[in-house]
Design an enzyme around this catalytic site. Structure first.
Site, mmCIF file in Angstrom:
data_model
loop_
_atom_site.group_PDB
_atom_site.id
_atom_site.type_symbol
_atom_site.label_atom_id
_atom_site.label_comp_id
_atom_site.label_asym_id
_atom_site.label_seq_id
_atom_site.Cartn_x
_atom_site.Cartn_y
_atom_site.Cartn_z
ATOM 1 N N ASP A 127 0.818 -1.216 0.092
ATOM 2 C CA ASP A 127 0.042 -0.052 0.092
ATOM 3 C C ASP A 127 0.952 1.201 0.121
ATOM 4 O O ASP A 127 1.708 1.517 1.015
ATOM 5 C CB ASP A 127 -1.066 -0.052 1.301
ATOM 6 N N HIS A 128 1.045 1.916 -1.199
ATOM 7 C CA HIS A 128 2.312 2.960 -1.093
ATOM 8 C C HIS A 128 2.231 3.944 -0.293
ATOM 9 O O HIS A 128 3.002 4.690 -0.115
ATOM 10 C CB HIS A 128 2.520 3.349 -2.695
ATOM 11 N N HIS A 170 -5.744 2.648 0.871
ATOM 12 C CA HIS A 170 -5.292 3.804 1.492
ATOM 13 C C HIS A 170 -5.704 4.611 2.567
ATOM 14 O O HIS A 170 -5.419 4.722 3.863
ATOM 15 C CB HIS A 170 -4.744 4.787 0.543
#
Ligand code: BG6
Length: 494
Positions: A180-181, A243
């Site tokens: 999950d950047h 996110h």
């Protein structure tokens, strides 16, 4: 400081893809420049295409061309670690060939038999790849075996569970790194420092002192060339399930016993468990969806290339989330995210309760000013930093109060220096550190939460389009807070 060199053969599925070229190769090069990677690593890229090692190395060379070398010949020595194998993920015999090449690279680069598999391709193949890696004996007996997997992790709870069951036929939970950047962003990682490193913040971090928390992930761009994917996904799946839920979990969690990946995970999971699972009617009341219309010089979502002209896909979501636990009972977490909004930014606003008595509003003081709420804003992007809004006396004769900001913003030099999310996350995965990756339990709770609203939205026709580009979403998003006597801290001056 002595840096530990990570040793591994990285096998990348989706090596000719956009993410690999834009993010992964540059991140690996940065790690190489910082000596986290040295002579003992190799990357074996795969895709269905036929690409020679030389052409693949040229692709990598191009993708890192904008990064300044810190030593002569560095880019050249880096690309010599890259190799390519044409591979059809559905053909078991192709894995046998892949396995042989990995073994050869292991010997050539003396990587201590550590194997990291990275899936950055069409998600429908994730399970097939994982199963074949075990069946065709691609796992190492002596070093580590790790799997890094890109989003999306399923489309709903059932498909995510099926995928997870497939992955866990081959890899244990502690070998899986779900990307999950947002968890690789400096200021998202800073939530923990800010909370657990500061008595003045953590001691107030509860429903006695906090009135509400607002999380905004706003994007200026539309769907661009990703319409094909996005129209099947929508903002709820694309941004909220992953996110937004990860950010909210970090804001809501209890203090971990220690700052280790397993301790942080335990607390995030507990937080998500106490997120109130809405009934369909509660979900309808607490969620808002939107889709952008045409604007000056910009196309309506339904007219974008690759989008169904009657699409009911949402490009905006706002919601009110509630946690049923001692710390947060009664404190709404308002979230919103969307495309084609006023600006590109991510921020968190923590709104504190006002003093119980406003002594300055006493009519004898002849002041019609009222105290404003203290707000702690965490600026995630594009600026990075915090601001704490406090009430102070307005300078001069008389006595009125005015809100002022105590703020810290990272300098542009520090921001330049800071690693990109993918660089941090790649490094964490090579180190075996799970802190900034989503565990299965977190993903499962997040899907269960969003599935309720998804099911409802899938059967009810939306009134789309309902917001203009350059705005902060549909009016219903403001009404969601107005209903509670609140408003978004960040709003446009109309
Ligand atoms: C991705 C979404 O996960 O995040 C995209 O798929 C979105 O739709 C992107 O644009 C936003 O990320 P960032 O880092 O630019 O805020």
């Amino acid at each position: 400081m002595v840096l530990a060199e990570n040793k591994a053969v990285i096998t990348l599925f989706g090596a000719a893809g956009d993410l690999a070229q834009r993010k992964l190769y540059p991140s690996l090069f940065k790690l190489y420049q910082k000596h986290y990677l040295g002579e003992h690593f190799a990357l074996l890229g795969t895709s269905r295409r036929q690409i020679s090692d030389e052409d693949f190395q040229e692709m990598v060379r191009q993708s890192i061309s904008s990064i300044k070398e810190t030593a002569d010949g560095q880019a050249e020595s880096f690309v010599k670690h890259f190799f390519f194998q044409s591979h059809d993920v559905t053909k078991p015999e192709h894995y046998v060939v892949l396995g042989k090449r990995i073994a050869k690279l292991e010997e050539q680069f003396d990587t201590e038999h550590n194997r990291l598999f990275y899936m950055s391709m069409a998600p429908q193949f994730f399970g097939t790849i994982a199963i074949n890696l075990k069946k065709q004996n691609l796992l190492s007996d002596n070093g580590f075996n790790r799997l890094v997997i890109e989003k999306p992790f399923g489309r709903d709870f059932d498909s995510a569970k099926k995928l997870n069951d497939e992955l866990t036929q081959t890899f244990d939970e502690n070998q899986i790194f779900r990307i999950d950047h947002y968890l690789g962003k400096e200021m998202i990682q800073n939530i923990e420092a800010l909370r657990f490193g500061n008595t003045i913040i953590e001691s107030l971090w509860n429903n006695r002192y906090i009135d509400n928390i607002q999380v905004t992930l706003s994007e200026k761009l539309g769907v661009e060339e990703r319409a094909g994917y996005y129209d099947q996904s929508g903002a709820l799946r694309d941004m909220v399930q992953n996110h937004v839920m990860q950010i909210v979990a970090q804001l809501a969690m209890e203090q971990p016993v220690a700052f280790t990946d397993s301790d942080v995970r335990v607390e995030k999971i507990k937080a998500l468990r106490s997120l109130r699972l809405y009934t369909p009617s509660e979900a309808a009341a607490n969620f808002v969806r939107g889709q952008y219309d045409a604007g000056d010089n910009s196309t309506a979502y339904r007219k974008e290339d690759g989008v169904d002209p009657h699409s009911a896909t949402e490009t905006f979501v706002a919601a009110k989330l509630l946690f049923d636990n001692y710390r947060w009972s009664g404190v709404p977490f308002y979230i919103r995210t969307g495309k084609k909004m006023a600006d590109k930014f991510t921020r968190i606003d923590v709104v504190f309760r006002k003093p119980l008595i406003d002594i300055f509003a006493n009519p004898r003081m002849k002041s019609d000013q009222s105290l404003k709420s203290n707000v702690l804003t965490i600026y995630v992007e594009p600026k990075s930093g915090f601001a704490l809004r406090v009430n102070a006396k307005s300078a001069g004769q008389g006595f009125t109060t005015t809100p002022v900001d105590l703020s810290f913003l990272q300098s542009s030099a520090a921001k330049e220096e800071a690693p990109e999310p993918y660089e941090r996350l790649f490094h964490d995965a090579l180190e075996g550190n799970h802190t900034n990756f989503a565990s299965w339990a977190e993903i499962a709770y997040a899907w269960k939460f969003v599935d309720v609203i998804r099911k409802l939205w899938d059967i009810e026709d939306p009134q789309f389009p309902n917001y203009v580009p350059g705005s902060m979403g549909p009016a219903a998003s403001d009404e969601l807070l107005a209903r509670d006597g609140r408003q978004w801290v960040y709003r446009l001056n109309r």
